[in-house]
Write a protein that holds these residues in place. Structure first.
Motif, mmCIF file in Angstrom:
data_model
loop_
_atom_site.group_PDB
_atom_site.id
_atom_site.type_symbol
_atom_site.label_atom_id
_atom_site.label_comp_id
_atom_site.label_asym_id
_atom_site.label_seq_id
_atom_site.Cartn_x
_atom_site.Cartn_y
_atom_site.Cartn_z
ATOM 1 N N LEU A 177 4.447 69.226 -21.657
ATOM 2 C CA LEU A 177 5.775 68.534 -21.852
ATOM 3 C C LEU A 177 5.982 67.468 -20.822
ATOM 4 C CD1 LEU A 177 8.745 68.909 -22.760
ATOM 5 C CD2 LEU A 177 9.758 70.407 -21.001
ATOM 6 N N ALA A 178 5.357 67.303 -20.769
ATOM 7 C CA ALA A 178 5.022 66.702 -19.170
ATOM 8 C C ALA A 178 4.482 65.967 -19.418
ATOM 9 C CB ALA A 178 4.485 67.005 -17.452
ATOM 10 N N TRP A 179 3.158 65.422 -19.689
ATOM 11 C CA TRP A 179 2.829 64.373 -20.792
ATOM 12 C C TRP A 179 3.504 64.189 -21.717
ATOM 13 C CZ3 TRP A 179 0.259 64.525 -25.603
ATOM 14 C CH2 TRP A 179 -0.412 63.736 -26.403
ATOM 15 N N LEU A 180 4.310 64.796 -22.851
ATOM 16 C CA LEU A 180 4.825 64.264 -24.063
ATOM 17 C C LEU A 180 6.640 63.833 -23.324
ATOM 18 C CD1 LEU A 180 5.210 67.301 -25.817
ATOM 19 C CD2 LEU A 180 3.441 65.075 -26.079
ATOM 20 N N ARG B 242 5.189 61.954 -17.711
ATOM 21 C CA ARG B 242 5.189 62.489 -16.403
ATOM 22 C C ARG B 242 3.895 63.231 -16.828
ATOM 23 N NH1 ARG B 242 8.938 60.742 -13.205
ATOM 24 N NH2 ARG B 242 8.805 62.610 -12.036
ATOM 25 N N PRO B 243 2.876 62.461 -16.970
ATOM 26 C CA PRO B 243 1.693 63.593 -17.073
ATOM 27 C C PRO B 243 1.438 64.164 -15.343
ATOM 28 C CG PRO B 243 0.634 61.095 -17.270
ATOM 29 C CD PRO B 243 2.705 61.767 -16.986
ATOM 30 N N MET B 244 0.707 64.919 -15.201
ATOM 31 C CA MET B 244 0.744 65.627 -13.889
ATOM 32 C C MET B 244 -0.899 66.030 -13.922
ATOM 33 S SD MET B 244 3.050 68.974 -14.215
ATOM 34 C CE MET B 244 2.904 69.715 -12.043
ATOM 35 N N LYS B 245 -1.103 65.907 -12.175
ATOM 36 C CA LYS B 245 -2.472 66.509 -12.056
ATOM 37 C C LYS B 245 -2.613 67.810 -12.014
ATOM 38 C CE LYS B 245 -6.604 65.012 -9.663
ATOM 39 N NZ LYS B 245 -7.455 65.041 -10.376
ATOM 40 N N ILE B 246 -3.510 68.938 -12.651
ATOM 41 C CA ILE B 246 -3.653 69.726 -11.722
ATOM 42 C C ILE B 246 -4.213 70.160 -11.142
ATOM 43 C CG2 ILE B 246 -3.880 71.927 -12.888
ATOM 44 C CD1 ILE B 246 -0.725 70.871 -13.764
ATOM 45 N N LYS B 247 -3.769 70.841 -10.294
ATOM 46 C CA LYS B 247 -4.239 71.146 -8.549
ATOM 47 C C LYS B 247 -4.544 73.063 -8.745
ATOM 48 C CE LYS B 247 -2.972 68.082 -5.668
ATOM 49 N NZ LYS B 247 -3.512 67.361 -4.319
ATOM 50 N N PRO B 248 -5.672 73.639 -8.293
ATOM 51 C CA PRO B 248 -5.333 74.671 -8.074
ATOM 52 C C PRO B 248 -3.986 75.281 -7.018
ATOM 53 C CG PRO B 248 -7.496 74.200 -8.702
ATOM 54 C CD PRO B 248 -6.812 73.118 -8.351
ATOM 55 N N ARG C 160 5.886 73.260 -8.203
ATOM 56 C CA ARG C 160 5.640 72.260 -8.336
ATOM 57 C C ARG C 160 6.470 71.024 -9.571
ATOM 58 N NH1 ARG C 160 -0.782 71.841 -7.475
ATOM 59 N NH2 ARG C 160 -0.195 71.610 -5.484
ATOM 60 N N TRP C 161 5.859 72.167 -10.610
ATOM 61 C CA TRP C 161 6.591 70.769 -11.708
ATOM 62 C C TRP C 161 8.203 70.663 -11.738
ATOM 63 C CZ3 TRP C 161 10.783 71.567 -15.792
ATOM 64 C CH2 TRP C 161 9.868 71.389 -17.242
ATOM 65 N N VAL C 162 8.603 71.320 -11.118
ATOM 66 C CA VAL C 162 9.944 70.969 -11.223
ATOM 67 C C VAL C 162 10.339 69.539 -9.996
ATOM 68 C CG1 VAL C 162 12.461 71.222 -9.971
ATOM 69 C CG2 VAL C 162 11.595 72.907 -11.675
ATOM 70 N N THR C 163 9.549 69.572 -9.302
ATOM 71 C CA THR C 163 9.589 68.600 -8.035
ATOM 72 C C THR C 163 8.130 67.795 -8.651
ATOM 73 O OG1 THR C 163 9.720 70.235 -5.889
ATOM 74 C CG2 THR C 163 8.920 68.457 -6.094
ATOM 75 N N HIS C 164 7.634 67.881 -9.337
ATOM 76 C CA HIS C 164 7.210 66.833 -10.035
ATOM 77 C C HIS C 164 8.063 66.131 -11.296
ATOM 78 C CE1 HIS C 164 4.064 64.322 -12.159
ATOM 79 N NE2 HIS C 164 5.007 64.669 -13.713
#
Length: 182
Positions: A110-113, A116-122, A175-179
């Motif tokens: 969804l972020a990508w669509l 607003r792409p996110m970098k995923i870090k564990p 993290r997603w909401v903040t981004h």
């Protein structure tokens, strides 16, 4: 080092682990617990080996990172679902494990669509969650393979995995909401 076929070795190991997923599910469905445990241990060892080879010989790649993550998640998700179907783990726990990963993937897509792409870090809680999930499957398979009773320890492990899974989901959601709000 000459980057020949050897450069693809970590990816081949990850692909091998991915190929083990249906074999693992078949062993669980057939209640061949010793074989299921062996496959799970081999898959775990291959995860360590492909990571070591990639780091040691500087063979890390974006494809390898994706293959490694997909192989790991496929094995865990499929084993949780298979163990739930044969009645060795609660279906609610399997659904929680699957749902967490589906929600995280959905949020990333969804972020990508939304451009607003996110970098995923564990996150550390995610690593603890993965460790707990792996530990529970390994312990349950070992207990079944060696005819040990699934008692209070298994119930405690299931609750711990459920709590870690929910905590990990909450941390990623935050993290997603903040981004997405930035």
């Amino acid at each position: 080092m000459n980057r020949t076929w050897f450069a693809f070795l970590p990816n081949l190991i990850s692909l091998g682990r991915l190929i083990l997923v249906p074999v693992s599910v078949d062993m669980i469905a057939s209640r061949r617990w010793t074989e299921a445990l062996i496959i799970f241990v081999v898959a775990g060892a291959s995860d360590a080996v492909d990571g070591w080879v990639a780091r040691r010989f500087d063979l890390r790649s974006e494809l390898g990172a994706y293959l490694d993550a997909i192989a790991d998640k496929a094995l865990l998700i499929c084993d949780y679902v298979a163990l739930a179907i044969v009645g060795q783990l609660p279906m609610a726990l399997a659904l929680l494990v699957v749902s967490r990963d589906v929600m995280i993937i959905g949020a990333v897509i969804l972020a990508w669509l939304l451009d607003r792409p996110m970098k995923i870090k564990p996150l550390w809680i995610s690593k603890a969650n993965t460790f707990g999930q792996i530990g529970l499957v390994a312990a349950v398979l070992a207990a079944l393979a060696f005819n040990w009773p699934l008692g209070l320890w298994a119930t405690a492990g299931q609750w711990a995995v459920a709590a870690l899974t929910l905590a990990s989901l909450a941390a990623y959601f935050r993290r997603w909401v903040t981004h997405m709000s930035a």
